[in-house]
Write a protein that holds these residues in place. Sequence first.
Motif, PDB file in Angstrom:
ATOM      1  N   ALA A 159      -2.010  -7.095  -5.100  1.00 54.08           N
ATOM      2  CA  ALA A 159      -2.739  -8.287  -5.531  1.00 54.08           C
ATOM      3  C   ALA A 159      -4.243  -8.085  -5.378  1.00 54.08           C
ATOM      4  CB  ALA A 159      -2.282  -9.504  -4.719  1.00 54.08           C
ATOM      5  N   GLU A 160      -4.632  -7.198  -4.487  1.00 55.88           N
ATOM      6  CA  GLU A 160      -6.049  -6.954  -4.224  1.00 55.88           C
ATOM      7  C   GLU A 160      -6.619  -5.774  -5.017  1.00 55.88           C
ATOM      8  OE1 GLU A 160      -8.558  -5.758  -0.304  1.00 55.88           O
ATOM      9  OE2 GLU A 160      -7.042  -7.321  -0.032  1.00 55.88           O
ATOM     10  N   LYS A 161      -5.827  -4.704  -5.200  1.00 55.64           N
ATOM     11  CA  LYS A 161      -6.335  -3.459  -5.810  1.00 55.64           C
ATOM     12  C   LYS A 161      -5.815  -3.182  -7.210  1.00 55.64           C
ATOM     13  CE  LYS A 161      -8.509  -2.594  -2.024  1.00 55.64           C
ATOM     14  NZ  LYS A 161      -9.939  -2.809  -1.951  1.00 55.64           N
ATOM     15  N   GLY A 162      -4.838  -3.955  -7.689  1.00 54.42           N
ATOM     16  CA  GLY A 162      -4.325  -3.766  -9.044  1.00 54.42           C
ATOM     17  C   GLY A 162      -3.256  -2.697  -9.143  1.00 54.42           C
ATOM     18  N   HIS A 163      -3.192  -2.057 -10.315  1.00 51.85           N
ATOM     19  CA  HIS A 163      -2.165  -1.055 -10.646  1.00 51.85           C
ATOM     20  C   HIS A 163      -2.615   0.306 -10.121  1.00 51.85           C
ATOM     21  CE1 HIS A 163       0.417   0.804 -14.107  1.00 51.85           C
ATOM     22  NE2 HIS A 163       1.086   0.774 -12.978  1.00 51.85           N
ATOM     23  N   ILE A 164      -1.775   0.955  -9.308  1.00 51.76           N
ATOM     24  CA  ILE A 164      -2.097   2.241  -8.691  1.00 51.76           C
ATOM     25  C   ILE A 164      -0.903   3.168  -8.882  1.00 51.76           C
ATOM     26  CG2 ILE A 164      -2.683   3.409  -6.529  1.00 51.76           C
ATOM     27  CD1 ILE A 164      -3.762   0.630  -5.586  1.00 51.76           C
ATOM     28  N   CYS A 165      -1.166   4.440  -9.181  1.00 55.19           N
ATOM     29  CA  CYS A 165      -0.083   5.398  -9.445  1.00 55.19           C
ATOM     30  C   CYS A 165      -0.267   6.680  -8.642  1.00 55.19           C
ATOM     31  CB  CYS A 165      -0.024   5.730 -10.927  1.00 55.19           C
ATOM     32  SG  CYS A 165       0.344   4.296 -11.950  1.00 55.19           S
ATOM     33  N   PHE A 166       0.864   7.308  -8.334  1.00 49.18           N
ATOM     34  CA  PHE A 166       0.885   8.556  -7.586  1.00 49.18           C
ATOM     35  C   PHE A 166       1.811   9.545  -8.267  1.00 49.18           C
ATOM     36  CE2 PHE A 166      -0.289   5.326  -4.584  1.00 49.18           C
ATOM     37  CZ  PHE A 166      -1.311   5.918  -3.861  1.00 49.18           C
ATOM     38  N   LYS A 167       1.342  10.791  -8.397  1.00 52.35           N
ATOM     39  CA  LYS A 167       2.164  11.889  -8.912  1.00 52.35           C
ATOM     40  C   LYS A 167       2.956  12.455  -7.740  1.00 52.35           C
ATOM     41  CE  LYS A 167       1.033  15.304 -11.945  1.00 52.35           C
ATOM     42  NZ  LYS A 167       0.131  16.342 -12.441  1.00 52.35           N
ATOM     43  N   VAL A 168       4.214  12.769  -7.992  1.00 56.78           N
ATOM     44  CA  VAL A 168       5.096  13.285  -6.948  1.00 56.78           C
ATOM     45  C   VAL A 168       5.566  14.680  -7.318  1.00 56.78           C
ATOM     46  CG1 VAL A 168       7.246  12.928  -5.685  1.00 56.78           C
ATOM     47  CG2 VAL A 168       5.937  10.962  -6.476  1.00 56.78           C
ATOM     48  N   GLY A 202     -11.280  14.306  -0.987  1.00 56.98           N
ATOM     49  CA  GLY A 202     -11.969  13.309  -1.797  1.00 56.98           C
ATOM     50  C   GLY A 202     -11.707  11.878  -1.357  1.00 56.98           C
ATOM     51  N   ALA A 203     -11.163  11.695  -0.154  1.00 61.44           N
ATOM     52  CA  ALA A 203     -10.791  10.355   0.311  1.00 61.44           C
ATOM     53  C   ALA A 203     -11.995   9.409   0.365  1.00 61.44           C
ATOM     54  CB  ALA A 203     -10.122  10.441   1.680  1.00 61.44           C
ATOM     55  N   GLU A 204     -13.138   9.896   0.799  1.00 62.14           N
ATOM     56  CA  GLU A 204     -14.325   9.036   0.892  1.00 62.14           C
ATOM     57  C   GLU A 204     -14.760   8.565  -0.495  1.00 62.14           C
ATOM     58  OE1 GLU A 204     -17.386  10.956   3.137  1.00 62.14           O
ATOM     59  OE2 GLU A 204     -16.099  11.164   4.904  1.00 62.14           O
ATOM     60  N   ARG A 205     -14.733   9.454  -1.471  1.00 65.74           N
ATOM     61  CA  ARG A 205     -15.111   9.102  -2.836  1.00 65.74           C
ATOM     62  C   ARG A 205     -14.134   8.075  -3.421  1.00 65.74           C
ATOM     63  NH1 ARG A 205     -12.969  10.615  -7.261  1.00 65.74           N
ATOM     64  NH2 ARG A 205     -11.936  12.437  -6.397  1.00 65.74           N
ATOM     65  N   ILE A 206     -12.838   8.279  -3.191  1.00 68.08           N
ATOM     66  CA  ILE A 206     -11.821   7.360  -3.705  1.00 68.08           C
ATOM     67  C   ILE A 206     -11.966   5.985  -3.059  1.00 68.08           C
ATOM     68  CG2 ILE A 206      -9.324   6.919  -3.785  1.00 68.08           C
ATOM     69  CD1 ILE A 206      -9.052  10.045  -4.058  1.00 68.08           C
ATOM     70  N   LEU A 207     -12.260   5.957  -1.764  1.00 63.20           N
ATOM     71  CA  LEU A 207     -12.483   4.683  -1.079  1.00 63.20           C
ATOM     72  C   LEU A 207     -13.687   3.966  -1.676  1.00 63.20           C
ATOM     73  CD1 LEU A 207     -11.835   2.647   1.147  1.00 63.20           C
ATOM     74  CD2 LEU A 207     -13.242   4.033   2.697  1.00 63.20           C
ATOM     75  N   ALA A 208     -14.767   4.691  -1.929  1.00 65.23           N
ATOM     76  CA  ALA A 208     -15.974   4.082  -2.493  1.00 65.23           C
ATOM     77  C   ALA A 208     -15.742   3.596  -3.930  1.00 65.23           C
ATOM     78  CB  ALA A 208     -17.132   5.081  -2.458  1.00 65.23           C
ATOM     79  N   GLU A 209     -15.031   4.379  -4.734  1.00 62.74           N
ATOM     80  CA  GLU A 209     -14.845   4.042  -6.148  1.00 62.74           C
ATOM     81  C   GLU A 209     -13.735   3.030  -6.401  1.00 62.74           C
ATOM     82  OE1 GLU A 209     -14.162   7.718  -8.225  1.00 62.74           O
ATOM     83  OE2 GLU A 209     -16.200   8.445  -7.880  1.00 62.74           O
ATOM     84  N   ARG A 210     -12.623   3.161  -5.652  1.00 61.27           N
ATOM     85  CA  ARG A 210     -11.448   2.329  -5.950  1.00 61.27           C
ATOM     86  C   ARG A 210     -11.010   1.425  -4.813  1.00 61.27           C
ATOM     87  NH1 ARG A 210      -7.099   5.781  -9.117  1.00 61.27           N
ATOM     88  NH2 ARG A 210      -6.235   3.704  -9.326  1.00 61.27           N
ATOM     89  N   GLY A 211     -11.596   1.613  -3.638  1.00 60.87           N
ATOM     90  CA  GLY A 211     -11.231   0.778  -2.503  1.00 60.87           C
ATOM     91  C   GLY A 211      -9.869   1.095  -1.917  1.00 60.87           C
ATOM     92  N   ILE A 212      -9.376   2.303  -2.155  1.00 64.92           N
ATOM     93  CA  ILE A 212      -8.077   2.736  -1.654  1.00 64.92           C
ATOM     94  C   ILE A 212      -8.318   3.720  -0.517  1.00 64.92           C
ATOM     95  CG2 ILE A 212      -5.942   3.950  -2.225  1.00 64.92           C
ATOM     96  CD1 ILE A 212      -6.459   3.114  -5.157  1.00 64.92           C
TER      97      ILE A 212
END
Length: 175
Positions: free
Chosen positions: A80-89, A45-55
């Motif tokens: 500063a550019e993308k805001g608050h981002i979280c990752f499950k580990v 889903g990397a392409e979708r995430i890039l399009a939706e969130r710019g990550i």
Amino acid sequence: MVMRRLRLLAAMTVPLWVMAPAARADVPAPEDAQPGIVEDGVYPGAERILAERGITLISGNGLITLTDCGEPGTIQLYSAEKGHICFKVRIWRAFAPDLPTLEPALNSFIVLRIPDVYVIKGSRTATQQATLTVDDRTKTYDIRPDEWTPVGEGVDPDNPPETLVELRAGQEKTW
């Protein structure tokens, strides 16, 4: 008596197995067949995430995944550019202390690109490292569990913005 029945049963089943039709190599697979399962390390889903969130999520082993912020025990960061981002580990625990390839145990990882990251909070239960780049230089930070660790401009406002390129997490050696 039992042995004689077993021999008779065995004698009857072998000819059936020999007579079963063999798979033919010259018969093509159906066109609607599923492709084989091959792990390529590409983030789903990397392409979708890039399009939706710019990550930009490049690859990983599936043990660190992008998630909604608010879940307990996540790695959190601010850009500063993308805001608050979280990752499950999730941590893969190996119970083979005699295998030196398992050390260090930072076995969960994700390769990504998030620009202008200035602070990262580690998850509660894992040891974490973050690798950031600036001007073709790479710097690795040890991220403290359940604490905010400044990186890049967060360390010194005169530092240039740094891009997060990799997160690693694991359990400290316990044996």
